[in-house]
Design a protein around this motif. Structure first.
Motif, PDB file in Angstrom:
ATOM      1  N   ALA A 114       0.830  -1.270   0.074  1.00 49.71           N
ATOM      2  CA  ALA A 114       0.030   0.004   0.040  1.00 49.71           C
ATOM      3  C   ALA A 114       0.739   1.153   0.030  1.00 49.71           C
ATOM      4  N   ILE A 115       1.881   1.208   0.831  1.00 46.05           N
ATOM      5  CA  ILE A 115       2.756   2.538   0.929  1.00 46.05           C
ATOM      6  C   ILE A 115       3.582   2.732  -0.459  1.00 46.05           C
ATOM      7  N   LYS A 128       4.219   5.651  -5.182  1.00 47.47           N
ATOM      8  CA  LYS A 128       4.309   5.929  -6.695  1.00 47.47           C
ATOM      9  C   LYS A 128       3.463   6.760  -7.241  1.00 47.47           C
ATOM     10  N   ASN A 129       1.972   6.402  -6.726  1.00 49.08           N
ATOM     11  CA  ASN A 129       0.838   7.174  -7.462  1.00 49.08           C
ATOM     12  C   ASN A 129       1.146   8.842  -7.297  1.00 49.08           C
ATOM     13  N   GLN A 177       2.904  14.237  -9.569  1.00 46.48           N
ATOM     14  CA  GLN A 177       3.470  15.249  -9.657  1.00 46.48           C
ATOM     15  C   GLN A 177       4.196  15.247 -10.971  1.00 46.48           C
ATOM     16  N   LEU A 178       4.836  14.327 -11.481  1.00 46.44           N
ATOM     17  CA  LEU A 178       5.367  14.400 -12.627  1.00 46.44           C
ATOM     18  C   LEU A 178       4.311  14.689 -14.078  1.00 46.44           C
ATOM     19  N   VAL A 236      11.900   4.667 -11.237  1.00 48.75           N
ATOM     20  CA  VAL A 236      11.765   5.959 -11.739  1.00 48.75           C
ATOM     21  C   VAL A 236      11.239   6.682 -10.339  1.00 48.75           C
ATOM     22  N   THR A 237      10.414   6.203  -9.606  1.00 50.53           N
ATOM     23  CA  THR A 237       9.996   6.707  -8.509  1.00 50.53           C
ATOM     24  C   THR A 237      10.979   7.059  -7.541  1.00 50.53           C
ATOM     25  N   GLU A 238      11.933   6.158  -7.317  1.00 51.27           N
ATOM     26  CA  GLU A 238      12.773   6.302  -6.430  1.00 51.27           C
ATOM     27  C   GLU A 238      13.963   7.194  -7.100  1.00 51.27           C
TER      28      GLU A 238
END
Length: 295
Positions: A139-140, A145-146, A151-152, A266-268
């Motif tokens: 969930a986290i 990621k979402n 923001q992207l 990509v999120t990281e």
């Protein structure tokens, strides 16, 4: 929580308390006129569940089977019905029965309901903890990621080819048919494109943005992360090693996991370069999905 899910209700002669279930008939009126959705017969209602308007459930604490009462209430000012917002109403209520909650015992039969055949309470608690930790972790990861993707999308406006948008519309239609169509053959052309266009454009835009990040940063799926993801999936099955082997033997399944891992990378990357604000949440709030972003 799990015991609550398996709880039953047993009819009693005592007066209703918070947490008890009442079976009721009721008729709601505004200025002595019945209104749509304000009446029901034989409805079960758990007091304290907050499934009725404020004051309704509280007004039934202390009633017994056979009682009749009139609740004088007001609909909330933010109620979804324009006709009833803030309006004073009355509910004539007849109580058919009162039932008390019976919690199941923590025994072998209860454990078997959740797939624990051996090991008793210790194994059951171990499994529950493992499932909760996995649910929280997923969930986290999904929330982060979402929010990064939101923001992207907001900060990077791109021109997206109509062909990509059209492809996303088709995929969204297929997902809807699979979710609600019950396996029936439904002509996708019957679903209007406009219904999906904004969401499809957002998905296509993010696809372009993520692809550009992957290309610019020369990212490739991290093999350790791919294996960890597959291990997580496999851990929910009886024969994990067989599931792992199956994923690695099916290129299309392996590719789907690699794509997810690439999005994680990509999120990281974005998080490592951005300003991050931490938020403390309860377990219940943490596992609850964020509202879907407006396209």
């Amino acid at each position: 929580v799990l015991r609550n899910q398996q709880a039953s209700f047993e009819v009693t002669e005592k007066a209703a308390e918070d947490g008890d279930q009442v079976n009721i008939d009721f008729v709601g009126t505004h200025k002595k006129e019945a209104f749509d959705g304000g009446s029901a017969e034989g409805q079960d209602l758990v007091l304290g569940s907050n499934s009725m308007i404020p004051g309704f459930e509280e007004g039934l604490v202390g009633v017994s089977a056979g009682d009749e009462t009139v609740l004088k209430l007001k609909f909330p000012k933010d109620y979804h019905s324009e006709e009833l917002k803030g309006k004073a109403v009355q509910f004539a209520v007849k109580v058919n029965s009162v039932s008390v909650k019976q919690m199941p015992e923590m025994n072998e039969d209860f454990f078997k309901l959740y797939g624990v055949e051996e090991g008793g309470e210790e194994k059951f608690r171990e499994d529950v903890q493992g499932n909760m930790e996995r649910e929280l972790r997923n969930a986290i990861r999904g929330k982060v990621k979402n929010r990064v993707m939101d923001q992207l999308f907001e900060l990077n406006k791109v021109d997206v080819p109509e062909a990509l948008i059209s492809n996303e519309i088709t995929q969204l239609k297929q997902q809807m048919v699979q979710q609600f169509g019950g396996g029936q053959q439904i002509d996708l052309s019957m679903l209007p494109d406009d219904m999906f266009k904004d969401k499809a454009k957002r998905r296509a835009s993010l696809g372009v943005i993520v692809s550009e990040v992957v290309k610019t940063e020369s990212l490739t799926p991290n093999e350790d992360q791919v294996r960890n993801r597959i291990d997580e999936i496999a851990s929910t099955y009886d024969q994990p090693s067989e599931v792992v082997d199956y994923y690695y033997s099916k290129p299309e399944l392996l590719s789907s996991v690699e794509a997810v891992v690439l999005e994680d990378q990509v999120t990281e990357l974005v998080l490592s370069k951005g300003k991050v604000k931490e938020e403390k949440l309860s377990y219940e709030d943490a596992v609850k999905p964020d509202p879907e972003a407006e396209a």
